[in-house]
Each structure stands twice: as structure tokens, then as C-alpha cells.
Scaffold this active site. Structure first.
Site, PDB file in Angstrom:
ATOM      1  N   CYS A 161      11.400  10.046 -11.827  1.00 11.42           N
ATOM      2  CA  CYS A 161      12.653   9.183 -11.606  1.00 11.42           C
ATOM      3  C   CYS A 161      13.955  10.465 -11.671  1.00 11.42           C
ATOM      4  CB  CYS A 161      12.780   8.264 -12.398  1.00 11.42           C
ATOM      5  SG  CYS A 161      11.593   6.904 -12.755  1.00 11.42           S
ATOM      6  N   ILE A 220      13.990  -3.092  -8.358  1.00 13.63           N
ATOM      7  CA  ILE A 220      13.146  -2.445  -7.298  1.00 13.63           C
ATOM      8  C   ILE A 220      14.137  -2.342  -6.215  1.00 13.63           C
ATOM      9  CG2 ILE A 220      11.079  -2.703  -5.840  1.00 13.63           C
ATOM     10  CD1 ILE A 220       9.742  -4.101  -8.332  1.00 13.63           C
ATOM     11  N   HIS A 250      17.834   1.101  -8.240  1.00 14.16           N
ATOM     12  CA  HIS A 250      17.260   2.256  -8.759  1.00 14.16           C
ATOM     13  C   HIS A 250      15.993   2.615  -7.592  1.00 14.16           C
ATOM     14  CE1 HIS A 250      15.453   5.219 -10.873  1.00 14.16           C
ATOM     15  NE2 HIS A 250      14.641   4.701 -11.881  1.00 14.16           N
TER      16      HIS A 250
END
Ligand SMILES: [Zn+2]
Lengths: 387, 123
Positions: free
Chosen positions: A85, A211, A334
Site C-alpha cells: 500500500c 475498496i 483507498h
């Protein structure tokens, strides 16, 4: 030595883009960044692209080359960065290095991820590849699970409360109301945040970032180049990165993230400042407990006092140290590879005065902290107003 | 060449939790690896951990990965063993005990498994 400046930024709306692939998200964010920088595409001589897993999400690897040929016919060198990430934040750090070294003059840094085409369990599987396949995944652990383990340890050691974690979600949802690019424009109450369905106890749905599909891009250039441009540049003055064991149980602490502390120290040293100089920060709130731990690790608050700082409003948009004024990962969304680049974009807006109705006054230094996995990669970039 | 993984998994198959001790800084660590994470020394001894410990933290996983959906909800914990060792594993409890940080647990071994999930903890 070359100084490195950000001269343009571009974002796609974050959310669900049924018709768009990673290619499209990259292209649209990049076009906006190039237009914002008021440069010609032909001035760009290199591309860095943050992306976690177009391979698993879309059955397409080698996306750096695809992206380069979609935006330019000049056979630009184009490199994909995968650090879980933290891919976007590390792509920024690599582009910084490319300009600093003199290899490139003007670089396009982008991040994008297309995620919403898979089901939640399938996305959980893809994200799971960022945890330890040998020592963690066989036990059925997930990312919400790993952060839940840290949350319970933090609650047990410091008395961090369920309410304080939910307050992070309430704050970030509130901030996202003023960000037109955010996935959610929905104010939530503390009661709602505290009583949503359990994902991995003690974390519930409102503790987790969503998501998301999205793309983010910035243009970096050298000191020599900015002289001829009609833009307000923002300087990158500190870059720090660190790694650690990817397996949570094998790390020094369950209540802080060592890689954050080391990356932050490296970035502060390069910028020759301390945490007290920071006016605004974007931190990696993939889960609410992560925001609490991160603001402690970055030196803004003592260990164990992060939850209290949120409760007291210190990190609110009108507080002493506003955190995640764009809504953070929690409410802005994200899209993994885009996240670290999008954090930089919010800092650029706040520093150069283009944050519209979220604009704060007197922002000189901004810090972005982007983290991979449960904290085995951390990258901290510090931006500064040009005097 | 040897895999650092095999010794740990082979140990579990023989109902042993194997760990490394650094002969320079005397720190213990899990799982076995190529060098000491504290001082970098690569002269390491393999030792066997005690089969009991205390729960340092745990979570109840409700939203599970595809392979584990049928088992959810289930408990994953991090257990503190002797000598500053920490390990992740499932915590299985037949009577739905009210689980707390600090509870004592015992290691158990599921021989049907082939990976790190051979090890789990029980009360
Ligand atoms: Zn040692």
C-alpha cells in the site's frame, strides 16, 4: 545538488468506476497533472507508476509500459513500483531520486488501482498477498485482522478506547464532505460508527477504508526548470523510507510501527526540521487504529496519547495539527497504488492555496506518511512552501 | 542450499516450536531466519520453545478470505511464549470461553495440516 519541486497535480474522482481500467485511471489523472503544471507532455522524460496488483485485479502486469505508450509516443522510461500500500509514496521517492541525481529533469509520478470489479473476499485475498504467506496467511488472518491485533494491544496497553477509534472515522468522513474527489460524502455520527457490523473484532466496518478505484498523478521537476514556468511550485525537502519484518508477530512492538519511526527520522533529518515544524499531515489511515498509531510514531504525540489527541480535536481540520484534511483513506477512498500520490496532492493544495473550501491558512510544512502491509514498509515525504 | 522455512515447519510436524538464539547478543527470535534481527550476527542456535504461553492480543475474524469463509468467525491471536518469543496462531476454544489478553494457553498440533497452521493454541 538539484532541488526537487512539484509543479502539477491531478486526481480522478475516487469511488467505483465500472467502465474504467487502471489504464484509464492513470491516463486521466496524468493529463490533469500535466495541464495543471502548464507544461507540454514532451517535457516529461520519465515515469514512475505506483500500483499494487493490476496482475490480480485485472489480469494485467507490465502496466508501466502500457501507461507510457498511452500518454506519449516518445518511448519514455517507465517503471512500476510495488511496495504494497506504500507503492504510491515510494514512487514519489523514486522520482525524487531520479531528478536529484540529474538523470531526469521532469518526471510524471502516478498511482492507480482498479479494485471494485472483484468481490470483497476476492479483494481480501489480493490484499492478503501483502501479509506473510508462510507465517500469517495460513492462520486465516486478514488486513482488518492484523490491525485488529494492533488495536487490541493498543487498547490494552494504553487504554485507547473504542470511541476514540470511531472518532477518527467521524473526523475523516466530515473532512471528505468538502473534497469533491472523495468516495464518500456522508457525515456519520459517533453512534453509527461505533455500532456498525464487526469485520475483525474489535474493528468494525467504519474502522476500515473502503475498496476504491482511482488514479492520482503529480509532476516533479528540477530547480533549473521551474524558472521558466508560470506555476506555484512546492518543494520536496525530506524523503525517508524504512522496512521491517512483514510478519507482525516478529516485530519489536505490536503497539507502534518501527518502520514509521525510522522513515520519519530519516525524512526529518533530511529536511532539518522536527515534528513541531509540521503544520498539516496526511497519514495512512487504512484503519482507524492506524491513524492513531501513525500520529504517535511520527512524533506528533507521545505513545499512547494518539487516541486522546483525536478525542480532544487536536487533529480536526480546525485543530492545532489537522490530519487527513481530504478525508484520508477512510473517506476519500483507498485505491492502493494511488493513495501515496493522492496524499501528496492534498499537501500541495494546502501549501499553494488551492484547497478551495478546505483551505487552511499559514501552511508551510506538510508531511505525508504512506505505509505498506501492517507496517513493513513506511515512506515519509515532507513538502515545503517555496519562500 | 537450505530453506530457512523447512526447519520450522518440520519442527511443527514433530510437535516442536523451533526458534533461533543468537550466540552473540543472546536474543531469541521466531521464526528461524538467516541472521539475528537485533544484531545481524549469522551464528544462530536452534532451540525448542515451551509449549505454553499467554495471549498478548487476539482478534475474532468475521470477514474472512475465500479459503476460510466457511470457518468464520474464528480467533487468531499472538501468543507470548517463554524467552521473549512471540507467535501468531489460531486460538481454538470449544466452550466459547470469554477470552482475554493475558490468558494462559497451550500449544496443540493439527497433523492434517502441512503449513504453519499445524500449530494452534487451546485452553
Ligand atoms: Zn544477535
Amino acid at each position: 545538488m538539484n532541488r526537487v519541486f512539484i509543479i502539477g497535480v491531478g486526481l480522478t474522482k475516487f469511488g467505483k468506476h465500472e467502465q474504467l481500467s487502471t489504464r484509464d485511471l492513470f491516463f486521466h489523472a496524468s493529463k490533469k497533472a500535466i495541464a495543471d503544471a502548464k507544461i507540454d507532455i514532451n517535457e516529461i522524460d520519465g515515469i514512475y507508476f505506483g500500483n499494487l496488483s493490476s496482475d490480480r485485479f485485472e489480469h494485467q502486469a507490465h502496466t508501466a509500459a502500457i501507461n507510457a505508450s498511452n500518454i506519449s509516443f516518445r518511448h519514455l522510461p517507465s517503471t512500476r513500483i510495488e511496495d504494497a500500500c506504500a507503492s504510491g509514496g515510494v514512487a514519489v521517492a523514486q522520482a525524487y531520486l531520479a531528478i536529484k541525481s540529474g538523470l531526469h529533469d521532469t518526471v510524471l509520478v502516478a498511482g492507480a488501482e482498479k479494485m471494485t470489479n472483484l468481490s470483497t473476499p476476492e479483494v481480501t485475498d489480493v490484499l492478503g498477498t501483502c501479509a506473510d504467506d508462510i507465517y500469517e496467511l495460513p492462520h486465516g488472518i486478514t488486513f482488518p485482522g492484523l490491525y485488529a491485533l494492533m488495536a487490541r494491544a493498543h487498547m490494552h496497553k494504553y487504554g485507547t478506547t473504542r470511541e476514540q477509534m470511531s472518532m477518527v472515522a467521524v473526523k475523516n468522513h466530515f473532512n471528505a464532505l468538502k473534497n469533491p474527489y472523495a468516495q464518500f460524502h456522508k457525515e456519520i455520527t459517533l453512534e453509527k460508527a461505533m455500532n456498525s457490523i464487526i469485520v475483525s473484532d474489535p474493528l468494525n466496518l467504519y474502522d476500515c477504508s473502503p475498496i476504491t478505484d482511482g488514479g492520482a498523478a503529480i509532476i516533479l521537476t528540477s530547480e533549473e526548470k521551474i524558472k521558466n514556468l508560470d506555476v506555484s511550485p512546492v518543494e520536496i525537502v525530506g524523503v525517508g523510507q524504512a522496512s521491517d519484518s512483514i510478519s507482525l508477530a516478529n516485530r519489536k512492538s505490536l503497539t507502534s510501527i518501527e518502520a514509521n519511526k525510522i522513515a520519519a527520522k530519516r525524512a526529518y533529518n533530511m529536511a532539518q526540521i522536527t515534528p513541531k515544524n509540521i503544520d498539516i499531515a496526511e497519514v495512512h489511515d487504512c484503519f482507524t487504529i492506524a491513524e492513531i498509531i501513525n500520529i504517535e510514531d511520527l512524533g506528533f504525540f507521545e505513545e499512547g496519547k494518539g487516541g486522546k489527541a483525536v478525542e480532544e480535536g487536536t487533529t480536526a481540520i480546525d485543530g492545532d495539527l489537522p490530519i487527513n484534511t481530504d478525508g484520508g483513506l477512510k473517506a476519500k477512498g483507498h485505491p492502493i497504488g494511488a493513495t501515496g500520490v493522492a496524499q501528496i496532492i492534498e499537501l500541495v493544495h494546502q501549501i499553494r492555496g488551492t484547497a478551495e473550501n478546505r483551505q487552511l491558512n499559514g501552511i508551510k510544512y506538510g508531511l505525508a506518511q504512506n505505509m505498506g502491509g501492517s507496517g513493513a514498509t513506511s515512506v515519509v515525504n515532507i513538502l515545503k512552501e517555496v519562500d | 542450499m537450505e530453506s530457512i522455512l523447512n526447519s520450522f515447519i518440520e519442527g511443527l510436524k514433530n510437535e516442536k516450536i523451533l526458534y533461533n538464539r543468537c550466540n552473540q547478543c543472546k536474543k531469541n527470535f521466531l521464526p528461524p531466519t538467516y541472521h539475528c534481527p537485533t544484531c545481524g550476527n549469522d551464528k544462530l542456535e536452534i532451540k525448542e520453545a515451551q509449549k505454553e504461553g499467554t495471549i498478548e492480543t487476539f482478534t475474532v475474524v468475521h470477514v474472512a478470505p475465500t479459503d476460510f469463509v466457511k470457518e468464520a468467525p474464528y480467533i487468531v491471536g499472538i501468543v507470548q511464549l517463554n524467552d521473549d518469543l512471540r507467535i501468531m496462531a489460531r486460538i481454538k476454544s470449544t466452550q466459547n470461553e470469554n477470552i482475554n489478553v493475558g490468558d494462559k494457553v497451550k500449544a496443540a498440533f493439527d497433523k492434517k495440516k502441512q503449513d504453519a497452521s499445524i500449530l494452534f493454541f487451546t485452553f
